[in-house]
Design an enzyme around this catalytic site. Structure first.
Site, short mmCIF file in Angstrom:
data_model
loop_
_atom_site.label_atom_id
_atom_site.label_comp_id
_atom_site.label_asym_id
_atom_site.label_seq_id
_atom_site.Cartn_x
_atom_site.Cartn_y
_atom_site.Cartn_z
N LYS A 96 -9.74 -4.67 5.96
CA LYS A 96 -8.92 -4.99 4.80
C LYS A 96 -8.62 -6.49 4.85
CE LYS A 96 -4.25 -4.54 2.97
NZ LYS A 96 -2.90 -4.00 3.17
N GLY A 157 6.26 -4.09 0.39
CA GLY A 157 7.52 -3.64 0.95
C GLY A 157 8.67 -3.48 -0.03
N ALA A 183 0.39 -1.35 -1.53
CA ALA A 183 1.64 -2.11 -1.54
C ALA A 183 2.54 -1.74 -2.70
CB ALA A 183 1.41 -3.62 -1.54
N GLY A 184 3.83 -1.65 -2.40
CA GLY A 184 4.85 -1.43 -3.42
C GLY A 184 5.22 0.01 -3.67
N ASN A 205 2.73 2.14 3.75
CA ASN A 205 3.35 2.14 5.07
C ASN A 205 4.86 2.24 4.97
OD1 ASN A 205 3.56 -0.17 7.89
ND2 ASN A 205 4.04 1.97 7.77
N THR A 206 5.50 1.21 4.37
CA THR A 206 6.96 1.13 4.37
C THR A 206 7.61 2.33 3.72
OG1 THR A 206 6.76 -1.27 4.24
CG2 THR A 206 8.92 -0.35 3.78
#
Length: 255
Positions: A96, A157, A183-184, A205-206
């Site tokens: 990535k 995040g 993301a997001g 992830n987050t």
């Protein structure tokens, strides 16, 4: 099933391995997610610096495809160096490409990303660039030869969800390589929405590691991705702005 280069996946959820409070929670969350691919920042592992921890130490890597990323890179040169470190460590050559161009928003640098992708393709990597929701860039990267594009749903995040659904849907229509929303994502609703737009997969992830119960959230994301994909394949009804009765009115006799 979908493919990134020569790699096949049944699960359409890719899970990051940072930020979990401990290895036990991470291991349980990975299991609950049903993922087949785990991404990790090479610069935050002992592959890059022997003094750093190995967040995958307690994970049975025989069960998962490792998906290293170049998080922390700000130039093409840095990204290529990070990719080469992961290759020398016998990690998967599916990389990535993440090159940050703005310190406050952590948005990707399109020019450096394009440069890095070209050079990594020449080295034989399976290349998956993290990009803004830029349809033109996605098309140019596909022509360059990348194996997937990874548009952000919102800045990294933030948990803001899918900020630009229109351009993600345009991207899905415009390229033939996988589109992986990255993301997001904040909740299973966001993951389902990304998949309903036609994305091939979601990377997050987050949203899991930062949840009150990461294991339950990982399972919720698994079902959100599955439901969103089924909904996309089923084909939703068109939106309209006048009421339409849910039961047929033909043949009814009104008193």
């Amino acid at each position: 099933m979908y493919k990134i280069g020569d790699y096949e996946f049944n699960s359409r959820l890719i899970l990051g391995t940072g930020k979990f409070k401990d290895a036990e929670v991470q291991t349980k969350a990975i299991e609950a997610s049903g993922t087949e691919a785990l991404t990790f920042a090479v610069r935050r592992m002992n592959l890059f610096d022997q003094s750093l921890p190995n967040p995958l130490a307690d994970v049975d890597l025989n069960r998962y495809r490792t998906f290293p990323n170049t998080a922390g890179a700000k130039t093409a040169e840095e990204a290529i160096k990070i990719a080469d470190i992961s290759r020398h460590a016998d990690m998967c050559d599916m990389i990535k490409v993440e090159i940050i161009g703005h310190d406050r928003t952590l948005l990707p640098d399109s020019l450096e990303t394009y440069e890095a992708c070209g050079r990594l393709l020449e080295k034989g990597y399976t290349v998956c660039p993290y990009i803004n929701c830029d349809v033109v860039l996605a098309e140019k990267l596909e022509k360059l030869g990348v194996h997937a594009v990874m548009p952000l749903g919102a800045p990294i995040g933030t948990g803001l969800g899918i900020n630009d659904p229109l351009n993600i849907s345009y991207m899905v229509e415009s390229v033939s390589i996988p589109v992986i929303v990255d993301a997001g994502i904040g909740s299973a609703k966001d993951a389902a929405y990304a998949m309903e737009l036609g994305a091939d997969a979601v990377l997050l992830n987050t949203a899991v590691s930062g949840a009150k119960d990461p294991v339950k959230m990982a399972e919720a994301m698994k079902y959100g991705v599955m439901a969103g994909r089924l909904s996309y394949e089923a084909g939703r009804i068109p939106k309209q702005y006048v009421a339409n009765p849910s039961s047929p009115v033909e043949g009814l006799q009104f008193l």
